[in-house]
Write a protein that holds these residues in place. Structure first.
Motif, PDB file in Angstrom:
ATOM      1  N   LEU A  64       0.841  -1.202   0.000  1.00  5.30           N
ATOM      2  CA  LEU A  64       0.000   0.000   0.000  1.00  5.30           C
ATOM      3  C   LEU A  64       0.876   1.251   0.000  1.00  5.30           C
ATOM      4  O   LEU A  64       0.467   2.304  -0.461  1.00  5.30           O
ATOM      5  CB  LEU A  64      -0.924   0.027   1.221  1.00  5.30           C
ATOM      6  CG  LEU A  64      -2.132  -0.900   1.188  1.00  5.30           C
ATOM      7  CD1 LEU A  64      -2.876  -0.875   2.521  1.00  5.30           C
ATOM      8  CD2 LEU A  64      -3.080  -0.517   0.066  1.00  5.30           C
ATOM      9  N   ARG A  84       0.673  -5.067 -11.172  1.00  4.80           N
ATOM     10  CA  ARG A  84      -0.645  -5.178 -10.536  1.00  4.80           C
ATOM     11  C   ARG A  84      -1.095  -6.633 -10.384  1.00  4.80           C
ATOM     12  O   ARG A  84      -1.568  -7.051  -9.341  1.00  4.80           O
ATOM     13  CB  ARG A  84      -1.643  -4.385 -11.382  1.00  4.80           C
ATOM     14  CG  ARG A  84      -3.060  -4.562 -10.997  1.00  4.80           C
ATOM     15  CD  ARG A  84      -3.591  -3.340 -10.285  1.00  4.80           C
ATOM     16  NE  ARG A  84      -4.393  -3.755  -9.152  1.00  4.80           N
ATOM     17  CZ  ARG A  84      -4.780  -2.967  -8.171  1.00  4.80           C
ATOM     18  NH1 ARG A  84      -4.390  -1.716  -8.154  1.00  4.80           N
ATOM     19  NH2 ARG A  84      -5.516  -3.404  -7.190  1.00  4.80           N
ATOM     20  N   ASP A  88      -1.656  -8.588  -6.914  1.00  6.84           N
ATOM     21  CA  ASP A  88      -2.953  -9.132  -6.513  1.00  6.84           C
ATOM     22  C   ASP A  88      -2.847 -10.596  -6.128  1.00  6.84           C
ATOM     23  O   ASP A  88      -3.434 -11.029  -5.134  1.00  6.84           O
ATOM     24  CB  ASP A  88      -3.973  -8.955  -7.651  1.00  6.84           C
ATOM     25  CG  ASP A  88      -4.545  -7.537  -7.677  1.00  6.84           C
ATOM     26  OD1 ASP A  88      -4.302  -6.798  -6.700  1.00  6.84           O
ATOM     27  OD2 ASP A  88      -5.219  -7.180  -8.654  1.00  6.84           O
ATOM     28  N   ARG A  91      -1.420 -10.678  -2.781  1.00  5.79           N
ATOM     29  CA  ARG A  91      -2.296 -10.147  -1.741  1.00  5.79           C
ATOM     30  C   ARG A  91      -3.381 -11.134  -1.324  1.00  5.79           C
ATOM     31  O   ARG A  91      -3.895 -11.069  -0.206  1.00  5.79           O
ATOM     32  CB  ARG A  91      -2.939  -8.840  -2.220  1.00  5.79           C
ATOM     33  CG  ARG A  91      -2.000  -7.663  -2.071  1.00  5.79           C
ATOM     34  CD  ARG A  91      -2.510  -6.464  -2.812  1.00  5.79           C
ATOM     35  NE  ARG A  91      -1.752  -5.263  -2.485  1.00  5.79           N
ATOM     36  CZ  ARG A  91      -1.920  -4.118  -3.138  1.00  5.79           C
ATOM     37  NH1 ARG A  91      -2.779  -4.033  -4.124  1.00  5.79           N
ATOM     38  NH2 ARG A  91      -1.209  -3.060  -2.789  1.00  5.79           N
ATOM     39  N   PHE A  98      -7.423  -4.376   9.460  1.00  4.40           N
ATOM     40  CA  PHE A  98      -7.171  -2.954   9.695  1.00  4.40           C
ATOM     41  C   PHE A  98      -7.454  -2.548  11.134  1.00  4.40           C
ATOM     42  O   PHE A  98      -8.320  -3.120  11.796  1.00  4.40           O
ATOM     43  CB  PHE A  98      -8.045  -2.102   8.770  1.00  4.40           C
ATOM     44  CG  PHE A  98      -7.562  -2.101   7.352  1.00  4.40           C
ATOM     45  CD1 PHE A  98      -6.746  -1.079   6.892  1.00  4.40           C
ATOM     46  CD2 PHE A  98      -7.905  -3.121   6.493  1.00  4.40           C
ATOM     47  CE1 PHE A  98      -6.293  -1.082   5.598  1.00  4.40           C
ATOM     48  CE2 PHE A  98      -7.452  -3.128   5.187  1.00  4.40           C
ATOM     49  CZ  PHE A  98      -6.641  -2.107   4.742  1.00  4.40           C
ATOM     50  N   TYR A 104     -16.881  -2.459   4.757  1.00  6.49           N
ATOM     51  CA  TYR A 104     -17.582  -1.657   3.745  1.00  6.49           C
ATOM     52  C   TYR A 104     -18.931  -1.257   4.326  1.00  6.49           C
ATOM     53  O   TYR A 104     -19.789  -2.107   4.552  1.00  6.49           O
ATOM     54  CB  TYR A 104     -17.769  -2.464   2.466  1.00  6.49           C
ATOM     55  CG  TYR A 104     -16.471  -3.033   1.959  1.00  6.49           C
ATOM     56  CD1 TYR A 104     -15.394  -2.195   1.652  1.00  6.49           C
ATOM     57  CD2 TYR A 104     -16.289  -4.400   1.808  1.00  6.49           C
ATOM     58  CE1 TYR A 104     -14.189  -2.713   1.207  1.00  6.49           C
ATOM     59  CE2 TYR A 104     -15.091  -4.920   1.359  1.00  6.49           C
ATOM     60  CZ  TYR A 104     -14.047  -4.067   1.074  1.00  6.49           C
ATOM     61  OH  TYR A 104     -12.861  -4.579   0.634  1.00  6.49           O
ATOM     62  N   MET A 119     -15.226 -11.570  -5.874  1.00  4.50           N
ATOM     63  CA  MET A 119     -14.429 -10.760  -6.786  1.00  4.50           C
ATOM     64  C   MET A 119     -13.192 -11.517  -7.281  1.00  4.50           C
ATOM     65  O   MET A 119     -12.719 -11.284  -8.383  1.00  4.50           O
ATOM     66  CB  MET A 119     -13.964  -9.482  -6.088  1.00  4.50           C
ATOM     67  CG  MET A 119     -15.050  -8.473  -5.937  1.00  4.50           C
ATOM     68  SD  MET A 119     -15.477  -7.767  -7.530  1.00  4.50           S
ATOM     69  CE  MET A 119     -17.189  -7.472  -7.292  1.00  4.50           C
ATOM     70  N   ASN A 120     -12.671 -12.394  -6.426  1.00  4.11           N
ATOM     71  CA  ASN A 120     -11.445 -13.086  -6.799  1.00  4.11           C
ATOM     72  C   ASN A 120     -11.680 -14.469  -7.409  1.00  4.11           C
ATOM     73  O   ASN A 120     -10.834 -14.963  -8.147  1.00  4.11           O
ATOM     74  CB  ASN A 120     -10.517 -13.209  -5.595  1.00  4.11           C
ATOM     75  CG  ASN A 120      -9.835 -11.903  -5.279  1.00  4.11           C
ATOM     76  OD1 ASN A 120      -9.139 -11.343  -6.122  1.00  4.11           O
ATOM     77  ND2 ASN A 120     -10.054 -11.380  -4.079  1.00  4.11           N
TER      78      ASN A 120
ATOM     79  N   ASP B 132      -8.385   1.072   0.763  1.00  4.81           N
ATOM     80  CA  ASP B 132      -7.210   0.241   1.042  1.00  4.81           C
ATOM     81  C   ASP B 132      -7.624  -1.205   1.292  1.00  4.81           C
ATOM     82  O   ASP B 132      -6.918  -2.141   0.898  1.00  4.81           O
ATOM     83  CB  ASP B 132      -6.463   0.755   2.279  1.00  4.81           C
ATOM     84  CG  ASP B 132      -5.627   1.987   1.961  1.00  4.81           C
ATOM     85  OD1 ASP B 132      -5.451   2.287   0.768  1.00  4.81           O
ATOM     86  OD2 ASP B 132      -5.165   2.643   2.910  1.00  4.81           O
ATOM     87  N   MET B 134     -10.083  -2.831  -0.042  1.00  3.62           N
ATOM     88  CA  MET B 134     -10.276  -3.503  -1.341  1.00  3.62           C
ATOM     89  C   MET B 134      -8.929  -3.862  -1.942  1.00  3.62           C
ATOM     90  O   MET B 134      -8.717  -4.980  -2.403  1.00  3.62           O
ATOM     91  CB  MET B 134     -11.006  -2.563  -2.306  1.00  3.62           C
ATOM     92  CG  MET B 134     -12.468  -2.479  -2.033  1.00  3.62           C
ATOM     93  SD  MET B 134     -13.302  -1.616  -3.360  1.00  3.62           S
ATOM     94  CE  MET B 134     -14.871  -1.390  -2.545  1.00  3.62           C
ATOM     95  N   GLU B 135      -8.049  -2.879  -1.920  1.00  2.00           N
ATOM     96  CA  GLU B 135      -6.715  -3.059  -2.490  1.00  2.00           C
ATOM     97  C   GLU B 135      -6.047  -4.318  -1.915  1.00  2.00           C
ATOM     98  O   GLU B 135      -5.557  -5.146  -2.676  1.00  2.00           O
ATOM     99  CB  GLU B 135      -5.903  -1.806  -2.168  1.00  2.00           C
ATOM    100  CG  GLU B 135      -4.611  -1.638  -2.875  1.00  2.00           C
ATOM    101  CD  GLU B 135      -4.752  -0.990  -4.240  1.00  2.00           C
ATOM    102  OE1 GLU B 135      -4.245  -1.584  -5.192  1.00  2.00           O
ATOM    103  OE2 GLU B 135      -5.356   0.087  -4.337  1.00  2.00           O
ATOM    104  N   VAL B 136      -6.057  -4.468  -0.582  1.00  4.63           N
ATOM    105  CA  VAL B 136      -5.360  -5.616   0.004  1.00  4.63           C
ATOM    106  C   VAL B 136      -6.134  -6.931  -0.174  1.00  4.63           C
ATOM    107  O   VAL B 136      -5.583  -7.991   0.048  1.00  4.63           O
ATOM    108  CB  VAL B 136      -5.023  -5.429   1.505  1.00  4.63           C
ATOM    109  CG1 VAL B 136      -4.090  -4.270   1.697  1.00  4.63           C
ATOM    110  CG2 VAL B 136      -6.267  -5.282   2.351  1.00  4.63           C
ATOM    111  N   ILE B 139      -8.662  -6.648  -4.886  1.00  2.00           N
ATOM    112  CA  ILE B 139      -9.717  -6.089  -5.740  1.00  2.00           C
ATOM    113  C   ILE B 139      -9.210  -4.731  -6.202  1.00  2.00           C
ATOM    114  O   ILE B 139      -8.698  -3.965  -5.394  1.00  2.00           O
ATOM    115  CB  ILE B 139     -11.022  -5.914  -4.942  1.00  2.00           C
ATOM    116  CG1 ILE B 139     -11.514  -7.266  -4.431  1.00  2.00           C
ATOM    117  CG2 ILE B 139     -12.090  -5.233  -5.785  1.00  2.00           C
ATOM    118  CD1 ILE B 139     -12.465  -7.162  -3.274  1.00  2.00           C
TER     119      ILE B 139
END
Ligand SMILES: Nc1ncnc2c1ncn2[C@@H]1O[C@H](COP(=O)(O)OP(=O)(O)O)[C@@H](O)[C@H]1O
Ligand SMILES: [Mg+2]
Lengths: 258, 264
Positions: A64, A84, A88, A91, A98, A104, A119-120, B132, B134-136, B139
């Motif tokens: 990040l 990228r 990914d 990741r 966090f 979300y 999504m993955n 962030d 999403m990023e990790v 996505i």
């Protein structure tokens, strides 16, 4: 430097290996030469006061933030050299919990957990996703909160959902940013137990960064103290706090007065 | 992005920062075009966003479109009466609404309602580390959040502009009808008598450009929000101000170019 024993470690067993890491913002040198290795299957706790650069360190590990200088190798790949797609792929194997949970807020608990999965892995069936969500939610002990919105959860519950969201991708490394910050002592202990529990279940390695001495002591197989951009010492809890260093002692006293 | 302050200043801090912001905004826009045509397309999310934008803006556009058409007609009547030319009213309103008002009124309303909404939403996602997150989780947040929203505004706002024009003409008809007994068919024939294909095309093009502008500015401001909750309000505010400013510039340029083509 005092962290020589980190270099005697066999690099083959390492999942994260950092050498000579520097990072500054404006004129502030936040990380000032970090060397550190996370071994396969271990819990490593990094202790440091607020603003010492703990979050910056783990954000560099997942790409990040970019390091100014130094080598950051995660699961055999140099993070800041990846494109990228490669990043990914990496990741997915590295989970990140966090400090603020970062759920979300427009999605309910179920959607929060299903989102990274769908999504993955686009060809999963609804049923498979539902099963996976229920499974991780059960492992963090929140099965009954499936359709609640994050804003209706307590701080401790949000932390659990955040951890569940990290677990759903079955990471090999788990990074925890201040897992107990802002929680009462009882909830803190529950989260500490959870961290140890999920690590065992997933057979993963974890890096826990915290300013909470209890958390560091009870989760870390080894701990290190981050002070002014450097590690003061790394070793077992006993080793570190047996050291005759005023900053370490200060931390110890401070935590006990609280 | 982080290291820009370590470099030597070219001019003064203010001028340098202005250049840095402009180049950042251009890179942001370029990234949109780079990511927009790559898989996955998140069609469902685009559809959701279109729906949300429509719901948000529809009541205000309905009201404003109708009232603008009606009031504009009412106010124009006395001037035309002086020349005994009130029969031109439908065609005047047709030109005014199709060429200018429909697209512009819609764009301004959407800048206020939709643009600020996007700025605030992405801004708060940014400062609470949801982007962030999403990023990790591997996505691509730019694709999932920015590309979908910008695509949605670019599709939805022209449709809303069409709807707004329709209601404007309806408002005009209601006013005309209250004075003269003119049928809606005759009204429409008159209203469209002086409208060329170029007018419709240029209006459509305009509202596509406005839609894109509102989306990309809102996303840019939200994506670059800092300073916690205060930054979120700032992002929403800036999104409105900048997109309205750009819309006016675009309006002037497109009208000028259309006129060149018209009299070519
Ligand atoms: N994106 C950023 N831009 C500028 N400064 C930052 C940024 N992220 C962190 N810092 C600074 O780096 C220092 C360490 O921050 P952080 O790693 O968040 O501390 P903590 O140990 O409490 O997690 C702080 O002084 C903070 O102001
Ligand atoms: Mg922190």
């Amino acid at each position: 430097m005092e962290n020589t024993e980190l270099h005697t470690i066999n690099k083959d067993e390492s999942v994260i290996s950092i050498t000579g890491l520097y990072k500054s913002f404006d004129d502030v040198q936040v990380l000032d030469g970090i060397d550190f290795t996370l071994l396969k299957g271990e819990n490593f706790a990094i202790l440091g006061k607020s603003g010492s650069g703990k979050s910056v360190l783990i954000k560099i590990i997942v790409g990040l933030l970019k390091p100014d200088k130094g080598e950051v190798i995660v699961l055999g790949q140099q993070v800041d050299k990846l494109n990228r797609k490669e990043l990914d792929a990496l990741r997915i194997r590295v989970g990140f919990s966090f400090q603020s949970s970062a759920l979300y807020d427009s999605m309910n608990v179920y959607q929060n957990l299903a989102f990274p999965l769908t999504m993955n892995y686009r060809d999963l069936s609804k049923k498979e996703v539902g099963n996976a969500v229920e499974e991780v939610l059960e492992s963090v002990g929140l099965k009954e909160k499936l359709y609640q919105m994050p804003s209706d959860l307590s701080g401790g519950q949000r932390k659990r959902v955040g951890i569940a969201r990290m677990l759903i991708l079955k990471p090999e490394i788990m990074l925890f940013d201040e897992p107990t910050a802002g929680l009462d002592p009882i909830t803190s202990n529950e989260i500490i137990e959870l961290i140890n529990e999920v690590k065992k279940q997933n057979n993963a390695s974890s890096l826990i960064i915290t300013h909470d001495l209890t958390c560091a002591k009870n989760t870390g197989d080894r701990i290190a103290m981050l002070f002014e951009g450097k590690f003061l010492k790394a070793g077992t809890f006993k080793d570190v706090f047996a050291m005759d260093n005023e900053h370490i002692k200060g931390f110890y006293n401070y935590n006990f007065i609280q | 992005m982080d290291n820009s302050n370590n470099k030597k200043l070219l001019f003064s801090k203010g001028i340098d920062n202005a250049f840095i912001s402009v180049s950042k905004a251009f890179r942001f826009t370029a990234l949109f075009f780079k990511e927009a045509f790559k898989r996955p397309f998140h069609l469902r999310e685009i559809f959701n966003q279109c729906f949300e934008i429509g719901i948000k803006a529809l009541p205000l556009i309905t009201l404003t479109g109708f009232v603008v058409g009606m009031v504009f007609t009412k106010q124009s009547r006395p001037s035309l009466e002086e020349f005994g030319a009130t029969s031109w009213l439908p065609s005047l309103m047709g030109i005014a609404i199709v060429r200018a008002l429909g697209a512009l009124v819609t764009a301004l309303i959407c800048a206020g309602k939709v643009g600020s909404g996007i700025g605030a939403e992405l801004g708060s996602m940014n400062v609470t580390e949801q982007i962030d997150a999403m990023e990790v989780s591997a996505i691509n947040p730019f694709k999932y959040l920015v590309v979908t929203r910008v695509t949605a505004t670019t599709i939805t706002i022209p449709v809303l502009a069409l709807y707004c024009s329709f209601l404007g003409l309806l408002g005009a008809y209601v006013n005309v009808h209250s004075v003269e007994a003119i049928s809606i068919v005759t009204f429409c024939q008159n209203a469209f008598s002086s409208i060329r294909f170029l007018d419709i095309f240029s209006s459509l093009f305009k509202s596509i450009v406005y839609g894109f502008t509102i989306g990309i500015v809102g996303c840019y401001m939200g994506y670059n929000a800092t300073q916690g909750t205060r930054g979120v309000g700032k992002a929403a505010n800036r999104a409105v101000v900048l997109s309205i400013f750009l819309i006016f510039i675009e309006e002037i340029v497109i009208v000028q170019v259309t006129n060149w083509i018209r009299y070519f």
